[in-house]
Scaffold this active site. Structure first.
Site: not given
Length: 413
Positions: A59, A68, A97, A210, A205, A116, A193
């Site tokens: 990422d 956290d 992100h 996967v 995907a 979190v 999305n």
């Protein structure tokens, strides 16, 4: 609320994000993690919290200095050319992100019940920073290198909260993902999305083997804006009303399958910790086989096999299967890359002497009645000459008969 949509070539991440800030009560942050109880995660912690399992976050970089995430990031690298050597410097136009994603996978929280906490709070993270809108290398090359680096540095699970926005992927990904599968690594990827322009799932995907995650709202219903659809979706997880750690401190409220994916990646880590002898195919099978029914026929292009259930995935009795992600991808490569690897035949000037004869081109249209009626060619080449010859014979016969009759009459007289 601003929308994050970052793209390098065809690679993108997407989420709706709003900064909550460092002044928010830490208890209120933990209280927002409704999925911990609704999806059996906190119940699964009675068995394991993921200790000994490593999750690679490919990422924008995970900021391990967040309160956290202290102690969670055990290593990392940068493949963009503009990040930090340890992969923990947030980079690109969507720099926050990666930290949000990492916190939902293996956040530690703080002070016991504050902040979190991820699905697998005892798992370790590897932060591999790639450039979304940053860096000089192609995103495809970055991804291929990142996957290989993760495998070589001990990843048991790879989280990819990103999409290429296309069904296809470069051949370099064939090798990289096959390398991961052959080393028994589970790759978890976001469906994407629709609210950010991804109307159907895109690579990674779409890559066989996967584990693909779709998104649902707080009520377990498919999220229209925060989840794409596609037949490769395996399970669904929360993608709305999420909360995640922000680089440098504070938190973000956000939505998207970018958040649903690390929730599931953390659950995969729980399964791997509880069942260390299971291969990747059986780990994925436990995730899909124990998913809760979404109230529709499954598998579904919206929900996959249903809503992920961490407690059941960890503790239920699930028969073993022979599913092998590496075999699935190899078969896809064999079929779909065959045209690319098969050499074209070498042209020759004339057929070799031993060549079988080839039929002559058909002179006219095929006879629709087969051999029941003569063809035009047959009438032309045989019928007409035969007719002329028959007429000649008939005239000759008539002349002969006439001549015989004359001879007989002359004899009588």
């Amino acid at each position: 609320m601003r929308r994050l949509v970052a793209t390098v070539a065809a690679l993108a991440i997407a989420a709706s994000v709003a900064f909550v800030g460092g002044g928010a009560s830490a208890d209120s942050i933990r209280d927002r993690e409704y999925w911990l109880t609704q999806y059996g995660i906190s119940a699964a912690w009675n068995t394991t919290k993921g200790a000994g399992v490593t999750i690679a976050i490919i990422d924008t970089g995970v900021d391990g200095s967040h309160i956290d995430l202290k102690g969670a990031v055990k290593g990392g690298t940068d493949v963009s050319g503009v990040g930090a050597a340890n992969g923990q410097k947030p980079i690109g136009t969507s720099s926050e992100h990666g930290t949000m994603v990492g916190s939902l996978a293996a956040g530690r929280g703080h002070d016991g019940t504050d902040g979190v906490i991820g699905s697998a709070p005892a798992a370790n993270l590897l932060s591999i920073s790639i450039g979304f809108g940053a860096g000089t290398r192609s995103s495809d090359d970055q991804i291929a290198e990142a996957v290989r680096w993760a495998v070589d540095h001990g990843a048991d699970v790879i989280n990819m909260s990103l999409t290429r926005n296309s069904l296809e992927w470069p051949q370099s990904w064939d090798d990289a993902f096959l390398y991961a599968f052959e080393h028994d690594v589970v790759v978890v990827a976001a469906a994407g999305n629709r609210g950010s322009g991804t109307t159907e799932v895109g690579a990674p995907a779409t890559i066989p083997g996967v584990l693909v995650v779709g998104g649902v709202d707080r009520n377990g219903k498919a999220s229209f804006d925060a989840s794409s659809q596609g037949i490769t979706i395996a399970v669904s997880a929360p993608s709305e009303d999420l909360i995640g750690a922000a680089p440098g401190g504070g938190y973000y409220a956000w939505a998207g399958t970018s958040g649903a994916t690390p929730i599931v990646a953390g659950i995969v880590a729980l399964v791997r910790a509880a069942h260390p002898g299971l291969d990747a195919g059986n780990v994925i099978n436990r995730i899909t086989a124990t998913a809760k029914s979404p109230g529709v026929k499954v598998p579904s292009p919206i929900y996959g096999y249903g809503l992920v259930d961490a407690e059941a995935a960890v503790n239920a009795k699930v028969p073993k299967v022979t599913t092998d992600p590496a075999a699935e991808l190899k078969e896809w490569i064999r079929i779909h890359r065959r045209a690319d690897s098969t050499p074209s035949p070498t042209p020759i000037a004339s057929p070799p002497a031993t060549s079988a004869p080839t039929p002559a081109p058909h002179a006219g249209p095929a006879n629709p009645l087969g051999t029941l009626l003569p063809t035009v060619a047959l009438l032309r080449d045989v019928g007409v000459p035969l007719l002329v010859f028959a007429v000649f014979l008939a005239l000759l016969a008539a002349w002969t008969v006439s001549l015989v009759r004359r001879v007989r009459r002359s004899r009588r007289t």
